[in-house]
Write a protein that holds these residues in place. Structure first.
Motif, PDB file in Angstrom:
ATOM      1  N   VAL A  55      -5.528  -2.172 -23.191  1.00  9.60           N
ATOM      2  CA  VAL A  55      -5.225  -3.596 -23.342  1.00  9.60           C
ATOM      3  C   VAL A  55      -4.417  -4.136 -22.171  1.00  9.60           C
ATOM      4  CG1 VAL A  55      -5.413  -3.686 -25.840  1.00  9.60           C
ATOM      5  CG2 VAL A  55      -3.245  -3.044 -24.803  1.00  9.60           C
ATOM      6  N   GLY A  56      -3.913  -3.276 -21.340  1.00 10.85           N
ATOM      7  CA  GLY A  56      -3.187  -3.750 -20.173  1.00 10.85           C
ATOM      8  C   GLY A  56      -3.209  -2.678 -19.108  1.00 10.85           C
ATOM      9  N   LEU A  57      -3.293  -3.101 -17.845  1.00 11.80           N
ATOM     10  CA  LEU A  57      -3.352  -2.098 -16.780  1.00 11.80           C
ATOM     11  C   LEU A  57      -2.761  -2.684 -15.507  1.00 11.80           C
ATOM     12  CD1 LEU A  57      -6.179   0.286 -15.934  1.00 11.80           C
ATOM     13  CD2 LEU A  57      -5.321  -1.149 -14.130  1.00 11.80           C
ATOM     14  N   LYS A  58      -1.937  -1.897 -14.855  1.00  4.49           N
ATOM     15  CA  LYS A  58      -1.427  -2.301 -13.546  1.00  4.49           C
ATOM     16  C   LYS A  58      -1.618  -1.141 -12.585  1.00  4.49           C
ATOM     17  CE  LYS A  58       0.228  -6.396 -14.167  1.00  4.49           C
ATOM     18  NZ  LYS A  58      -0.255  -7.511 -13.368  1.00  4.49           N
ATOM     19  N   PRO A  59      -2.276  -1.381 -11.466  1.00  7.82           N
ATOM     20  CA  PRO A  59      -2.360  -0.318 -10.470  1.00  7.82           C
ATOM     21  C   PRO A  59      -1.038  -0.199  -9.709  1.00  7.82           C
ATOM     22  CG  PRO A  59      -3.547  -2.234  -9.715  1.00  7.82           C
ATOM     23  CD  PRO A  59      -3.009  -2.579 -11.063  1.00  7.82           C
ATOM     24  N   VAL A  60      -0.629   1.008  -9.423  1.00  8.48           N
ATOM     25  CA  VAL A  60       0.573   1.239  -8.621  1.00  8.48           C
ATOM     26  C   VAL A  60       0.143   1.997  -7.370  1.00  8.48           C
ATOM     27  CG1 VAL A  60       2.884   2.193  -8.581  1.00  8.48           C
ATOM     28  CG2 VAL A  60       1.929   1.371 -10.716  1.00  8.48           C
ATOM     29  N   LEU A  61       0.398   1.394  -6.231  1.00 12.00           N
ATOM     30  CA  LEU A  61      -0.098   1.959  -4.977  1.00 12.00           C
ATOM     31  C   LEU A  61       1.071   2.311  -4.062  1.00 12.00           C
ATOM     32  CD1 LEU A  61      -2.731  -0.817  -4.361  1.00 12.00           C
ATOM     33  CD2 LEU A  61      -3.222   1.440  -5.205  1.00 12.00           C
ATOM     34  N   GLY A  62       0.729   2.828  -2.934  1.00 13.19           N
ATOM     35  CA  GLY A  62       1.726   3.018  -1.892  1.00 13.19           C
ATOM     36  C   GLY A  62       2.229   4.433  -1.744  1.00 13.19           C
ATOM     37  N   TYR A  63       1.686   5.373  -2.503  1.00 12.71           N
ATOM     38  CA  TYR A  63       2.180   6.750  -2.400  1.00 12.71           C
ATOM     39  C   TYR A  63       1.761   7.394  -1.081  1.00 12.71           C
ATOM     40  CZ  TYR A  63       3.354   6.293  -7.290  1.00 12.71           C
ATOM     41  OH  TYR A  63       3.896   5.874  -8.456  1.00 12.71           O
ATOM     42  N   LEU A  64       0.739   6.872  -0.469  1.00 14.62           N
ATOM     43  CA  LEU A  64       0.283   7.422   0.805  1.00 14.62           C
ATOM     44  C   LEU A  64       0.518   6.430   1.942  1.00 14.62           C
ATOM     45  CD1 LEU A  64      -0.998  10.127   1.427  1.00 14.62           C
ATOM     46  CD2 LEU A  64      -3.214   9.062   1.361  1.00 14.62           C
ATOM     47  N   HIS A  65       1.430   5.494   1.701  1.00 11.45           N
ATOM     48  CA  HIS A  65       1.644   4.440   2.693  1.00 11.45           C
ATOM     49  C   HIS A  65       2.347   5.011   3.913  1.00 11.45           C
ATOM     50  CE1 HIS A  65       2.253   0.550   4.362  1.00 11.45           C
ATOM     51  NE2 HIS A  65       3.553   0.647   4.322  1.00 11.45           N
ATOM     52  N   ARG A  66       1.819   4.710   5.093  1.00 13.26           N
ATOM     53  CA  ARG A  66       2.467   5.180   6.311  1.00 13.26           C
ATOM     54  C   ARG A  66       2.597   4.068   7.322  1.00 13.26           C
ATOM     55  NH1 ARG A  66      -2.552   6.520   5.039  1.00 13.26           N
ATOM     56  NH2 ARG A  66      -4.134   6.736   6.625  1.00 13.26           N
ATOM     57  N   ASN A  67       2.418   2.854   6.859  1.00 16.39           N
ATOM     58  CA  ASN A  67       2.561   1.656   7.701  1.00 16.39           C
ATOM     59  C   ASN A  67       1.697   1.713   8.949  1.00 16.39           C
ATOM     60  OD1 ASN A  67       3.463  -0.885   8.068  1.00 16.39           O
ATOM     61  ND2 ASN A  67       5.613  -0.356   7.816  1.00 16.39           N
ATOM     62  N   HIS A  68       0.432   1.888   8.681  1.00 13.73           N
ATOM     63  CA  HIS A  68      -0.582   1.917   9.726  1.00 13.73           C
ATOM     64  C   HIS A  68      -0.500   0.671  10.616  1.00 13.73           C
ATOM     65  CE1 HIS A  68      -4.550   3.192  11.188  1.00 13.73           C
ATOM     66  NE2 HIS A  68      -4.836   1.922  11.249  1.00 13.73           N
ATOM     67  N   ASP A  69      -0.252  -0.491  10.014  1.00 18.44           N
ATOM     68  CA  ASP A  69      -0.204  -1.734  10.788  1.00 18.44           C
ATOM     69  C   ASP A  69       0.925  -1.700  11.814  1.00 18.44           C
ATOM     70  OD1 ASP A  69      -2.063  -2.300   8.897  1.00 18.44           O
ATOM     71  OD2 ASP A  69      -1.262  -4.256   8.351  1.00 18.44           O
ATOM     72  N   LYS A  70       2.086  -1.175  11.396  1.00 19.01           N
ATOM     73  CA  LYS A  70       3.227  -1.127  12.314  1.00 19.01           C
ATOM     74  C   LYS A  70       2.961  -0.114  13.430  1.00 19.01           C
ATOM     75  CE  LYS A  70       7.623  -2.369  13.023  1.00 19.01           C
ATOM     76  NZ  LYS A  70       8.090  -3.768  12.986  1.00 19.01           N
ATOM     77  N   ILE A  71       2.394   1.030  13.058  1.00 15.30           N
ATOM     78  CA  ILE A  71       2.035   2.029  14.076  1.00 15.30           C
ATOM     79  C   ILE A  71       1.083   1.380  15.076  1.00 15.30           C
ATOM     80  CG2 ILE A  71       0.910   4.249  14.490  1.00 15.30           C
ATOM     81  CD1 ILE A  71       1.730   5.054  11.661  1.00 15.30           C
TER      82      ILE A  71
END
Lengths: 230, 581
Positions: B247-263
């Motif tokens: 009845v409800g769902l939220k995705p949680v992301l960012g565990y593999l975040h390495r800030n590719h954009d900043k690199i």
């Protein structure tokens, strides 16, 4: 009929299963070894592969293509007197192009003249940071840094290679990349020939100029001469 | 030689429609329109409803430090054609506020959260504006130009310490653990209880519990992931269950975040190429393709003719092996353990053998260069490709089809499980096979052709039910279409140089902006690159297919059974390396 799809699917897996043995038999009848031979491995990674696909590493190994790249190394030429001629001139292009910036080069100056010594004093590659992209080898203007084929470098510690660990002979380079080596050698030879021919032409022209007395001793005329010659 | 297509948004005259509030972006090298902040919602509504740009694909921000920030929107028509770029500029004083467009395009949800997280742009009206890639409690916004990372050395590469007196040091010695992060004041990581989790569960708690027929039922919250084998990486979904129904769902992301954009902003243009390999690590070829397109647009350089064909060949081979993996791993998720996945991996191995022979690496190919590719496909490798395309892959695809597609267990498991319908898929910015399985024949190779895809005869694979079965079958359709393209490309490929440029390690990129997008096997993969004429990009943004597709996960899953969640998620073919970047 319900279950027809399952049977069809099972037919595919059963065919796969038996093909391993029919292939084995076919190789046996032809008197060839299917396992633990280069020919067998090559066949198993070709379009004609049937049945079992697995290559039993480390007893069997996949045949690496020439372009396979893993970790850079520095190339040196073995000279006749046993000395090593390092091709690197510490120009720094590899350090500049390296995406994760894992190359450190120490270039030192000649104490008497104050000019840079071409051969690097130290050369570090942090192998744990290296991403094996191959840019250093690609953009090196002296063919002094090349990508290796040796991928079995697992260790418990940090892998920071200094120049002594990085240096490998051009014979080794030739053994892992024969085509590239031949191509580069041909290019180098052609360049040397061109240089030699140019030098010879120049010498001949100079000799001719010396032999024949110049018609006029004006500096403008001799400058024009050298322009034509060069 | 083919030249990059000119930016052709001139057919739409927004300035005449909204005089005073919309201006054409007149900065050199830029295109599109600049919209006044206060009229953004009005203009965006017209863009969607009057001009028909129903697919909002990319939303991102640019920090033009020190004076202003900009939010950039790329909208497209699902019927095809070039896109429309519009921007909002706001002064760079906290808080940077822009109205949210989530009510027009629900698909901007996660992208607006990302822009808030990484750039600190506040989207007014967004119902759930939390951090998404960074952790809750993180201080600052990493993509702002004045933010520096823990191992900061210099603003741009190459670093000066590497040459000519490169005294080696280990990064961890210079900046030992525990001292490489800045925490907010009075923050103790040992005692910290993540407030974001309270917010997260709070967002789920708005579903009210109602007991039916006098029987009171408890709702439970289940965390699926981040370490769950079916999530293909470190993806977490927080679900509220009523019995077995989500009845409800939220995705949680960012565990593999390495800030590719900043690199990417620290790197030079060329140095970014091998980093793009690591996004969707199954398809480094298509990742390279998108980035090369964006930078070639900026540089205004042509691509060598033979290289264009090589690009198509390697991209389509990449698509085939990606779909093979997809089928294998999805069947794994469904419980058909290992047999299908090992069968599909065989063909993939053979394709990777070709990649290794031409590029040097099986997965991290780093094969594309600006203006062409790095190495030619020699005769021997071309023969290998021909063998695969003509003799090996077609019968093996048929065999796979025979093995699985009619299997009664599989069919009864997948048929009729609704994934998403066409309207919702467009609204939620879903792209790729999931969108096409829902009945929208939108394929960038056909809708807005890049490279030389306009020369090939192929069908856009489309299925109409939008259920799991169609999502599975469309992958097999796409493999067959890719084989058709490969057949034509192999027959037509000319001889010639493989790069229109001389090899150079430092490219000159004139100032401007460019958005290069490709139909990656997972959907639209876009690169938004802003140059200010210096050797390093001013802004480098990746619009990943997996990340934007997952926006629709809540919409898809609410109302279905938890047992189906695993398969529904698998159908996105997510790769967390691309999703979290």
């Amino acid at each position: 009929m319900y279950g027809k799809g399952i049977l069809k699917g099972l037919g595919v897996t059963a065919k796969r299963f038996w093909e391993t043995y029919t292939e084995d038999l076919a190789w046996l009848l032809r008197g060839k070894k299917r396992y633990y031979t280069e020919e067998g491995v090559r066949h198993r990674s070709s379009k004609d592969q049937k049945g079992i696909f697995t290559v039993q590493y480390p007893e069997e190994r996949l045949i690496l293509p020439e372009e396979a790249r893993y970790l850079p190394f520095l190339v040196y030429n073995e000279l006749a007197d046993g000395k090593r001629e390092i091709l690197c001139t510490s120009c720094g292009i590899c350090a500049k192009v390296c995406p994760p910036q894992c190359i450190w080069i120490v270039r030192s100056n000649d104490p008497t003249t104050g000019r840079p010594i071409p051969e690097p004093t130290e050369f570090f590659i942090d192998a744990d940071i290296c991403m094996n992209c191959g840019y250093c080898a690609e953009y090196c203007p002296f063919d002094a840094i090349k990508m290796d084929h040796d991928f079995e470098i697992a260790s418990y510690g940090r892998n920071v290679y200094n120049m002594e660990q990085l240096l490998k002979s051009s014979e080794y380079y030739k053994s892992i990349r024969p085509q590239n080596y031949a191509r580069e050698e041909a290019a180098r030879k052609a360049e040397e020939e061109a240089k030699k021919a140019k030098a010879a032409a120049k010498a001949a022209a100079e000799a001719a100029a010396k032999a024949a007395p110049p018609p006029a001793e004006s500096p403008a005329a001799s400058a024009a001469d050298t322009q034509v010659n060069s | 030689m083919t030249t990059p297509a000119p930016a052709s948004t001139s057919t739409i005259d927004l300035v005449a429609r909204f005089p005073g509030v919309v201006q054409a972006d007149a900065r050199p090298g830029y295109s599109g329109f600049i919209v006044e902040k206060d009229s953004l919602v009005e203009v965006a509504t017209a863009i969607r409803d009057e001009f028909g740009f129903d697919l909002m694909t990319a939303v991102t921000g640019v920090d033009y430090a020190p004076d202003k920030m900009e939010v950039v929107y790329h909208a497209y028509r699902t019927t095809g054609g070039p896109g429309l770029v519009f921007k909002v500029q706001v002064p760079r004083v906290d808080p940077v506020e822009v109205p949210s467009l989530i009510h027009l395009w629900p698909g901007v949800d996660l992208q607006e959260r990302e822009a808030w997280d990484l750039l600190g742009i506040k989207f007014n009206g967004h119902p759930d504006l939390r951090r998404i890639l960074m952790w809750e409690g993180f201080e600052g916004h990493p993509l702002r130009k004045d933010w520096k990372e823990g191992f900061y050395e210099e603003d741009t590469k190459p670093f000066k310490s590497r040459w000519p007196d490169g005294q080696f040091y280990m990064a961890e010695d210079k900046n030992p653990f525990k001292d490489n992060l800045t925490f907010p004041q009075n923050f103790d990581p040992e005692k910290w209880i993540p407030e974001g989790d309270a917010l997260l569960y709070g967002a789920l708690a708005r579903y009210t519990v109602k007991s039916e027929e006098g029987i009171s039922t408890d709702r439970i919250v289940i965390n699926m992931g981040p370490h769950h084998p079916s999530t293909h990486g470190v993806f977490r979904a927080v679900m509220t269950l009523d019995g077995e129904t989500i009845v409800g769902l939220k995705p949680v992301l960012g565990y593999l975040h390495r800030n590719h954009d900043k690199i990417g902003e620290r790197n030079t243009y060329l140095q970014n190429m091998p980093f793009t390999d690591r996004l969707d690590y199954f398809n480094s070829m298509t990742n390279n393709f998108g980035y090369a397109l964006a930078v070639e647009k900026l540089m205004k350089i042509p691509v060598a003719e033979r290289a264009e064909y090589i690009r198509v060949i390697v991209s389509e081979l990449s698509r085939i092996q990606n779909h093979l993996i997809f089928i294998g791993t999805t069947l794994n998720d469904l419980g058909a353990m290992y047999t299908p996945s090992l069968y599909t991996f065989e063909e993939r191995e053979l394709i990777l053998d070709v990649f290794e022979a031409i590029s040097g690496a099986r997965m991290m190919c780093n094969y594309f260069r600006f203006g062409g590719v790095v190495r030619d496909i020699e005769e021997a490798e071309m023969n290998k490709i021909k063998d695969l395309v003509y003799e090996r892959i077609p019968p093996k695809t048929d065999e796979l089809d025979r093995m699985l597609s009619e299997n009664e267990v599989l069919v009864s498991r997948m048929k009729g499980i609704r994934m998403i319908n066409a309207e919702d898929a467009i609204a939620y910015s879903v792209t790729g096979p999931v969108l096409r399985a829902a009945g929208v024949p939108y394929d960038i190779r056909r809708a807005d052709p890049y490279g030389i895809y306009d020369r090939f005869d192929f069908d856009v694979a489309v299925r109409y039910n939008g259920d799991l079965m169609d999502n599975y079958l469309i992958r097999i359709d796409e493999i067959r279409q890719s084989l058709r393209i490969l057949d034509q490309a192999i027959k037509q490929i000319p001889q010639g140089p493989i790069n229109s440029q001389k090899p150079q390690y430092q490219v000159r990129v004139p100032a401007g902006e460019a958005y290069g997008r490709v139909e990656s096997p997972k959907g639209e993969l876009g690169y938004y690159v802003v140059s200010n004429g210096k050797p390093n990009p001013w802004r480098y943004h990746v619009r990943p297919a997996s990340f934007v597709n997952v926006t629709s996960l809540e919409k898809i899953c609410v109302g279905t059974k938890i047992a189906d969640f695993v398969v529904l998620l698998a159908m996105f073919d997510m790769v967390m390396g691309e999703c979290d970047r």
